[in-house]
Structures are given as C-alpha cells and as structure tokens.
Scaffold this active site. Structure first.
Site, PDB file in Angstrom:
ATOM      1  N   HIS A  68      35.354  24.025  73.212  1.00 46.80           N
ATOM      2  CA  HIS A  68      34.775  23.102  74.179  1.00 46.80           C
ATOM      3  C   HIS A  68      33.360  23.535  74.573  1.00 46.80           C
ATOM      4  O   HIS A  68      32.458  22.696  74.730  1.00 46.80           O
ATOM      5  CB  HIS A  68      35.682  23.041  75.410  1.00 46.80           C
ATOM      6  N   GLU A  71      31.087  22.446  71.848  1.00 50.90           N
ATOM      7  CA  GLU A  71      30.859  20.993  71.903  1.00 50.90           C
ATOM      8  C   GLU A  71      29.689  20.664  72.842  1.00 50.90           C
ATOM      9  O   GLU A  71      28.810  19.864  72.511  1.00 50.90           O
ATOM     10  CB  GLU A  71      32.128  20.286  72.381  1.00 50.90           C
ATOM     11  N   HIS A  72      29.648  21.301  73.987  1.00 48.23           N
ATOM     12  CA  HIS A  72      28.548  21.080  74.922  1.00 48.23           C
ATOM     13  C   HIS A  72      27.219  21.509  74.320  1.00 48.23           C
ATOM     14  O   HIS A  72      26.204  20.818  74.438  1.00 48.23           O
ATOM     15  CB  HIS A  72      28.794  21.884  76.208  1.00 48.23           C
ATOM     16  N   GLU A 148      32.594  21.536  85.486  1.00 52.54           N
ATOM     17  CA  GLU A 148      33.560  20.600  84.894  1.00 52.54           C
ATOM     18  C   GLU A 148      34.990  21.068  85.152  1.00 52.54           C
ATOM     19  O   GLU A 148      35.871  20.272  85.502  1.00 52.54           O
ATOM     20  CB  GLU A 148      33.308  20.471  83.395  1.00 52.54           C
TER      21      GLU A 148
END
Length: 450
Positions: A68, A71-72, A148
């Site tokens: 993740h 991905e950012h 997040e």
C-alpha cells in the site's frame, strides 16, 4: 454446453467474440507481460488497468503495509513526470485515475475518453515502471498514510470489519490489514519499499487490461512502446508468473469475541465464518445465499431487523473470496443495548435457512436481482476492466455475461440450503465496536447453531 473461456498462461494469443457483441482479445508477450482487451460496441470511454498480482498477504513480516505504501509512492513522480504532471495529464482531459491495493493484487487505473487512451497507457506505464520513490517524498507520504490509517480507525465500520477479518482468518496472511499498522508504517524504510518494488514490478508479473472503445493491436503496441521507452527489459524471454494455489488452506483460528470500546451513539456489530474461495464452483450459490440473507430491502435480515423490529438502519450480509480462503459475514449498526438482540436475530435467521431452506419465490427473486445487477454493472467500462484483471490474475478463466447468467440459473434451493448448513456449522466469530460490554457477545458460540 457453454463454459467460461480458459486463459492458460502458455497460450500466446486469444481472440473471441463474447456476449453482447463484445470482443475479447489477449496477447501474452515473450517477456511474460499479459495484455487483455475487451472492445465494447458503442462505448465512448475506455478504462485502463495496470495490475500486479501482489497484495498485503505477500509482504514480509518486517514490511507490513509496503504494498500500500508503494501504491501511494507511484503517484509521486518519475524521471519524466512530477506528481503534478501526472495529475494534470488526467485532469486536463476530464479523466479519472487512481489505484487500489487489495490482499492479493494491486491495480493502477484510469478512465478516459476513447481519444485519450494512448495518454492513459503512457502515464500509467511510466508510473509503474519508473517511479523515483524519492526519499523526501517517502517521508511526506508516510505522514499521509498515517492519516489514512487514522481516518479508517475513526470509522467504526472499517474497524469492525478489519477486526472480524483478523478473528476469522487468524494467522493466515489474509487476516492482516492491507495498509499495515501505524507501528509498521512508522518503522518502514525506503529500502524495504524499494526492494518490494524491484521484486514484483517486472514484465512477467504485470497484467494490463483495457475495456471500452479501443483497438487491441494499438493498445499492445502502445503498452510495449511505453514500457520499453521507460527501460523495462521486454527483450528478456520469461513465462508469466504462475497463479496462486487455489487449494483451500485450513485455518487454525478458533471462534473469537471482540469488543472495541469507542464513545459512539451506535454500535457496529459483525458476525462471520470462513467462506468460499474465489474459484469454488459454489460461488453463485453463495451469492444467492448472501442476497436472500441480507442483500437488499426484501432480504430476511432487512425485513426482520429493520422493518419489523426497528433495530437498525443498515443491516446486510456479504461474502469475501480469495485464492485459498474466504469469509462470509453479517453486519448491522444498532443501539448498544440492542446488540445481544441483533446478534440473536442474525443467528436465528441464518440458522433457519440452514434448517428449512429458502423458498422457490425467494430463489426466483434473488436470481433476478443478481442477474440484473450483473448486467447493469457491465454498462460501466470500469467493471469490465476489473473483470478482465480478476479473470487473468486470479481465476484463469473469463466468464462473460451470458455464462454468468447460465451459472446463476443452475443454482437450486437445495444448493443454497446445503451451503448454509456448511456455513452455520463452522466457527462463528463476532466483533462489536462502540459502548458495548463483552457480555453483549456472549451468544457468539462455536457455530451459528450454538
């Protein structure tokens, strides 16, 4: 008898007309790169996805959350484009672009007008193949991800489902949170994420799917040209990475009861058992079971919990399916004092389906619901693009609309009852988030029947 379209990894090309006059084509490049397209008659938009079959379950223990995190970072710039350049490329044409990290895959995607397909492919190819993963951007994005995670931790719905997944799947890698934890993100190093990037972002791991208004040969040429220009070694011959094993893995987890205390007006309560894998031929029956149980306003849970008793605004059932495990669950938001009653009603309704089955009328109504929802979803090129990716990465089979309808039509009331009996005999875990005492979950037992 019609069947799905097989997608063997050693088949270099496929070209087939599918339902509604659409055309499915697939090219497996000698580098191992796979490109699938679905031309849709009359479409004016095109959805593009760059997929890598790596998700949170594939991470090393010291690098939870790396998938993740990466991905950012792929949105933060390449040697040719800054983060602003990437954003402007899509904004100036009214396009959409984003990414999703899941437990078993990562996808970077965009939706644009047909005239902007080349641009979408070029930008996504640049991001996937040439991310800088700049040190300063790494620390900035660390803070973004921590925010997040904090946002998700403030959402009782997210918290309940995350805890239930952990409770049902136990120490299976699928039980881990996709985004990692604040502790693992704080501890993450750039070297760990770069290592993850270099290990998995290679031609033999990549699947590109495109659906809508397109020309397959042009898509293939554009993908190959962009990746070669950005330095990927497409001249190297390699087979595509094998798909995951689909044999169901046994779970070591015992049923659990968990309460998460939060000062909320409402409590979120979820119950769950192990479910089906994503290649289990009983998936259509599972869809029928979830829909009859809690899939709409006419479902048994909605009618009993909301309409008759007024105990919840939101109540539903769901199924999550992965390569070697799955989860079947029920959820509701209710007043803290009503949690024991809602749990009791959920168990009773689920148990009733197992013992008495569903009616012919419920089956007919549910088949109409699922078939209609499937058809409506395929009006969207996004859904078709995602279907291509899941078919190639996870299933090894493409199921078009007509075949999906046929499989649903084969489901019987006996199939649904048999599956309900299996589900209700398995360990039942429960989670409640809110001002709830542990005793509110005391009726969560070894199985639904307990």
């Amino acid at each position: 008898m019609p069947t799905g379209i097989s997608l063997p990894l050693d088949q270099p090309a496929l070209d087939q007309t599918i339902s509604q006059g659409a055309r499915l084509r697939r090219t497996v490049h000698p580098s191992g790169l796979r490109i699938l397209t679905e031309w849709v008659p009359g479409a004016a938009s095109t959805s593009v996805g760059f997929w890598v079959a790596v998700g949170s379950r594939d991470e090393d223990r010291i690098a939870y959350g790396s998938t993740h995190f990466l991905e950012h970072l792929l949105f933060k710039g390449t040697p040719r484009r800054s983060a602003m350049d990437i954003a402007v490329a899509f904004d100036r044409v009214g396009g959409e672009h984003n990414a999703m990290t899941a437990k078993e895959h990562t996808c970077y995607y965009a939706k644009v007008q047909d005239r902007d397909v080349d641009m979408a492919i070029e930008v996504l190819a640049d991001m996937v193949s040439s991310s800088l993963i700049d040190e300063s951007e790494f620390d900035v994005e660390r803070r973004v991800i921590l925010e997040e995670l904090a946002m998700a931790d403030d959402d009782p719905h997210d918290v309940a489902h995350e805890r239930l997944t952990e409770a049902v799947l136990g120490d299976h890698p699928l039980g881990r949170p996709i985004g990692g934890t604040p502790e693992t993100i704080e501890a993450a190093s750039r070297d760990q994420v770069v290592s993850h990037y270099q290990r998995y972002y290679r031609p033999e791991e990549l699947v590109v799917t495109v659906a809508g208004a397109l020309d397959h040969d042009r898509v293939v040429d554009q993908v190959l040209r962009a990746l070669q220009e950005y330095g990927w070694p497409l001249h190297t011959t390699s087979a595509p990475v094998p798909r995951r094993e689909t044999a169901r893995q046994d779970l070591t987890a015992s049923p659990q009861r968990r309460t998460v205390h939060r000062p909320l007006e409402q409590a979120m309560v979820v119950l769950g058992t192990p479910g089906l894998t994503q290649t289990d031929p009983r998936r259509p029956a599972a869809g029928v079971l979830a829909t009859v149980l809690g899939g709409g306003m006419s479902s048994r849970l909605f009618q009993e919990v909301r309409e008759k008793r007024g105990l919840a605004y939101s109540v539903y059932a769901y199924a999550s399916q992965y390569s070697d495990q799955g989860l079947f669950g029920m959820a509701a938001g209710t007043g803290p004092t009503h949690v024991p009653t809602v749990i009791s009603v959920m168990k009773e309704i689920f148990s009733d389906i197992a013992s008495e089955g569903i009616t012919d009328e419920e089956l007919a109504r549910t088949l109409g619901n699922l078939q209609g929802a499937t058809s409506l979803a395929l009006e969207n090129t996004d859904a078709r693009m995602v279907r291509l990716g899941r078919s190639e990465i996870h299933l090894g089979e493409f199921v078009d609309r007509d075949e999906a309808m046929r499989r649903l039509d084969q489901v019987t009331v006996a199939d649904v009852q048999a599956l309900a009996q299996e589900m209700t005999s398995q360990p039942l875990s429960g989670v409640a988030v809110g001002t709830v005492e542990e005793s509110a979950l005391e009726s969560v037992g070894q199985s639904v029947a307990d």
